[in-house]
Design an enzyme around this catalytic site. Structure first.
Site, PDB file in Angstrom:
ATOM      1  N   THR A 193      40.317  78.780  21.367  1.00  0.00           N
ATOM      2  CA  THR A 193      38.898  78.951  22.076  1.00  0.00           C
ATOM      3  C   THR A 193      37.833  78.257  21.492  1.00  0.00           C
ATOM      4  O   THR A 193      37.764  78.155  20.104  1.00  0.00           O
ATOM      5  CB  THR A 193      38.684  80.580  22.094  1.00  0.00           C
ATOM      6  OG1 THR A 193      37.112  80.795  22.470  1.00  0.00           O
ATOM      7  CG2 THR A 193      38.418  81.079  20.835  1.00  0.00           C
ATOM      8  N   GLU A 338      39.606  86.190  22.922  1.00  0.00           N
ATOM      9  CA  GLU A 338      40.060  87.273  21.624  1.00  0.00           C
ATOM     10  C   GLU A 338      40.272  88.711  22.196  1.00  0.00           C
ATOM     11  O   GLU A 338      40.788  89.464  21.332  1.00  0.00           O
ATOM     12  CB  GLU A 338      38.703  87.264  20.558  1.00  0.00           C
ATOM     13  CG  GLU A 338      38.509  85.888  20.009  1.00  0.00           C
ATOM     14  CD  GLU A 338      37.463  85.057  20.466  1.00  0.00           C
ATOM     15  OE1 GLU A 338      37.521  85.076  21.820  1.00  0.00           O
ATOM     16  OE2 GLU A 338      36.992  84.246  19.878  1.00  0.00           O
ATOM     17  N   LYS A 447      14.294  84.473  20.326  1.00  0.00           N
ATOM     18  CA  LYS A 447      13.656  85.448  19.525  1.00  0.00           C
ATOM     19  C   LYS A 447      12.123  84.950  19.526  1.00  0.00           C
ATOM     20  O   LYS A 447      11.766  84.009  18.917  1.00  0.00           O
ATOM     21  CB  LYS A 447      14.186  85.919  18.346  1.00  0.00           C
ATOM     22  CG  LYS A 447      13.947  87.167  17.882  1.00  0.00           C
ATOM     23  CD  LYS A 447      14.777  87.426  16.857  1.00  0.00           C
ATOM     24  CE  LYS A 447      15.010  89.073  16.709  1.00  0.00           C
ATOM     25  NZ  LYS A 447      15.669  89.345  15.478  1.00  0.00           N
ATOM     26  N   TRP A 452      13.353  90.002  21.481  1.00  0.00           N
ATOM     27  CA  TRP A 452      14.230  89.169  22.216  1.00  0.00           C
ATOM     28  C   TRP A 452      13.988  88.770  23.624  1.00  0.00           C
ATOM     29  O   TRP A 452      13.371  89.779  24.370  1.00  0.00           O
ATOM     30  CB  TRP A 452      15.759  89.893  22.195  1.00  0.00           C
ATOM     31  CG  TRP A 452      16.412  89.827  20.849  1.00  0.00           C
ATOM     32  CD1 TRP A 452      16.144  88.913  20.190  1.00  0.00           C
ATOM     33  CD2 TRP A 452      17.542  90.578  20.460  1.00  0.00           C
ATOM     34  NE1 TRP A 452      17.108  88.898  18.893  1.00  0.00           N
ATOM     35  CE2 TRP A 452      17.719  90.327  19.266  1.00  0.00           C
ATOM     36  CE3 TRP A 452      18.181  91.459  21.183  1.00  0.00           C
ATOM     37  CZ2 TRP A 452      19.072  90.599  18.508  1.00  0.00           C
ATOM     38  CZ3 TRP A 452      19.344  91.960  20.668  1.00  0.00           C
ATOM     39  CH2 TRP A 452      19.747  91.571  19.359  1.00  0.00           C
TER      40      TRP A 452
END
Ligand code: AMP
Length: 548
Positions: A193, A338, A447, A452
């Site tokens: 990946t 994963e 940010k 956020w």
């Protein structure tokens, strides 16, 4: 006595039936032997075979691998699109305890070069169309001893390595090659990946993790595949194991349709209708291409019942068009390499099924709920758990039998937290119904003034502007707020627009302080090897600000 039953008699328990993937194809061959696999050949024609036939041929390939000196644990790579021969190769490799390493032909040469050498692949089984890649790469891959072409070998060597055609290799080989009989924790598959930084990382799947992933994803909460389904496997086998479909569809004995190289709207439509497909799974881009083609040609879907859309956020327009105009149920799914890869799906729980339609539709846009076999939590930056209130965003962390423990050949690097959870790098919320929603990627967050901003949310809205083909939001440096959002838009062909049109479109749909500081129209959006937006490159291009 074989490994399969050895421990049972000793302690008075159930049989120690090892969870190895070879059993999946053996089951399909015995109990769904006549079920069909239809493959798109390079010339566009459709070839047909059955589970019984591919099991025999896979055992012949296993015999050839053993005769060629392949041993348990050896990595055998494939560089191929989705075809029946590729499915055979998967089972043939894993059945003898070797490791099937799927290579992504869309990666850049230097990444493939790194991956082949890092994995120490001994053989590469490849589509003849990828011969030029092998010619370029193999002189720098001394570990590779042999190339097998899934068709006629274009030449006797590939980059200096002996090459042979698949059919001549398996011809005359024994169909009785013995499979399994090794520990279920043995490695079966390997997939790399791409990290946002550094070299790609290897994810090594065990037989046990893949069999469990198969059982988990076959439930009605996820794929819900049965033997009555016809499954179009659009998502490539080199992309997170085609989301496990070569195992799940086979375990159910469902008819499997394999699109080969042709993933354009017209070809996918032809397979959907021509093969009477009932279920499919792919990334949003593939479905958008299909729907665009259907709209342009005034076509309808007559057999498709359900699609799983994942890999990146599914736009509302896609869900609505499938549901309202074609009666196709969309299941929005999320996961990652994963995680084998599926982690959640937007299938309604009984509580959600009773909610008003508008609420259910809003929930369907979220990435969905976990299944039994996936533990999930969200935490703040310090690792403290956050409430499931649908509002607080945190790091999404997962744990389970199909979740990575360590990256391949990076065993000394701990990637789990103190409680054994893997940080997915995604940021999101979990609501009171258990629906997780991705709001951003950790490395993708903006940010601003300590707060956020979700670039994904702004992108998703901007992408719905009728003139937009693609939209991306990245953070650019700001002296006061540290970062501010920049909206990049690729317009549909022939369209012209002003920044004000897009800002006006966003107005009222997002918080005022989320409003991008600037809008830039771009000719091309950089895409990574799996077709996703390459934010790393975009950020690099605009590191100096909106002027680029
Ligand atoms: P990969 O390992 O290449 O499949 O990429 C996994 C990543 O893709 C996840 O960590 C997410 O960032 C993203 N992803 C996968 N599915 C979705 C989805 N449904 N919505 C948003 N992002 C997704």
């Amino acid at each position: 006595m074989s490994e399969d039953t050895r421990r049972a008699g000793d302690v008075g328990l159930m049989q120690h039936w090892l969870l190895t993937v070879d059993k999946i194809l053996t089951h399909a061959a015995h109990w769904h032997g006549c079920a069909e696999l239809a493959s798109r050949e390079p010339d566009g024609s459709i070839s047909r075979t059955t589970y019984a036939a591919i099991e025999r041929r896979a055992r012949q390939l296993s015999s050839a691998l053993l005769a060629g000196g392949v041993a348990r644990g050896d990595r055998i790579a494939t560089l191929a699109m989705n075809t029946a021969r590729h499915v055979e190769a998967w089972y043939a490799i894993a059945g003898i305890g070797a490791v099937c390493h799927t290579l992504n032909p869309r990666l850049f040469d230097d990444q493939l070069h790194y991956i082949i050498n890092h994995a120490a692949d001994r053989w590469i089984i490849a589509d003849p169309a990828f011969a030029p890649i092998l010619e370029r790469l193999l002189p720098g891959c001394p570990c590779v001893e042999r190339v097998v072409y899934l068709g006629d070998a274009p030449a006797a060597t590939a980059g200096g390595v002996p090459a042979v055609g698949y059919e001549s290799l398996i011809a005359g080989q024994s169909t009785d090659c013995r499979w399994g009989d090794f520990d279920e924790t043995a490695a079966a598959g390997l997939c790399y990946t791409s990290g946002t930084t550094g070299n790609p990382k290897g994810v090594l799947y065990s037989h046990r993790s893949q069999v469990l992933h198969t059982l988990i994803t076959c439930t009605a909460a996820a794929f819900g595949i049965t033997s009555r389904d016809t499954v179009l496997m659009v998502v490539p086998m080199f992309h997170a194991n085609a989301w496990g479909i070569p195992f799940s569809a086979t375990s159910m004995g469902a008819k499997l349709v394999l699109p080969g190289f042709r993933l354009d709207g017209a070809s996918v439509y032809e397979l959907l209708e021509g093969e009477s497909v009932t279920f499919s799974a792919a990334v949003p881009t593939v479905w958008q291409l299909l729907l665009d083609y259907m709209i342009a040609n005034r076509l309808r879907l007559t057999t498709l019942k359900r699609v799983l859309i994942g890999g990146s956020a599914c736009p509302e327009s896609l869900i609505r068009t499938f549901a309202d105009e074609h009666g196709v149920e969309v299941v929005h799914g999320w996961g990652m390499t994963e995680m084998s890869p599926l982690g959640t799906a937007s299938t309604p729980s009984s509580e959600v099924a009773k909610l008003p339609e508008a609420t259910r539709h809003a929930l369907q846009l979220k990435q969905g709920r976990v299944f039994f076999g996936v533990d999930m939590k969200i935490t703040d930056d310090e690792g403290r758990g956050l409430p499931h209130d649908g509002a607080q965003q945190g790091h999404i962390k997962v744990k389970g039998p199909c979740v990575i423990d360590r990256y391949f050949r990076a065993e000394d690097v701990d990637v789990l937290d103190a409680d054994g959870y893997f940080d997915t790098g995604d940021i999101g919320t979990i609501d009171r119904y258990g629906f997780m929603q991705i709001t951003d990627r950790a490395k993708d967050l903006i940010k601003s003034g300590g707060e956020w901003i979700s670039s994904v949310e702004i992108e998703n809205i901007a992408a719905c502007h009728p003139k937009a083909l693609m939209a991306a939001v990245i953070g650019i440096p700001h002296p006061k707020w540290r970062e501010r959002p920049l909206l990049l838009v690729k317009l549909r062909p022939g369209q012209h627009a002003t920044p004000e049109e897009f800002l006006g479109y966003l107005d009222g749909k997002i918080a005022g302080w989320w409003m991008p500081d600037a809008v830039v129209f771009v000719e091309e959006m950089p895409l990574g090897a799996t077709g996703k937006l390459d934010k790393k490159r975009l950020r690099a291009s605009f590191a100096g600000g909106a002027a680029g």
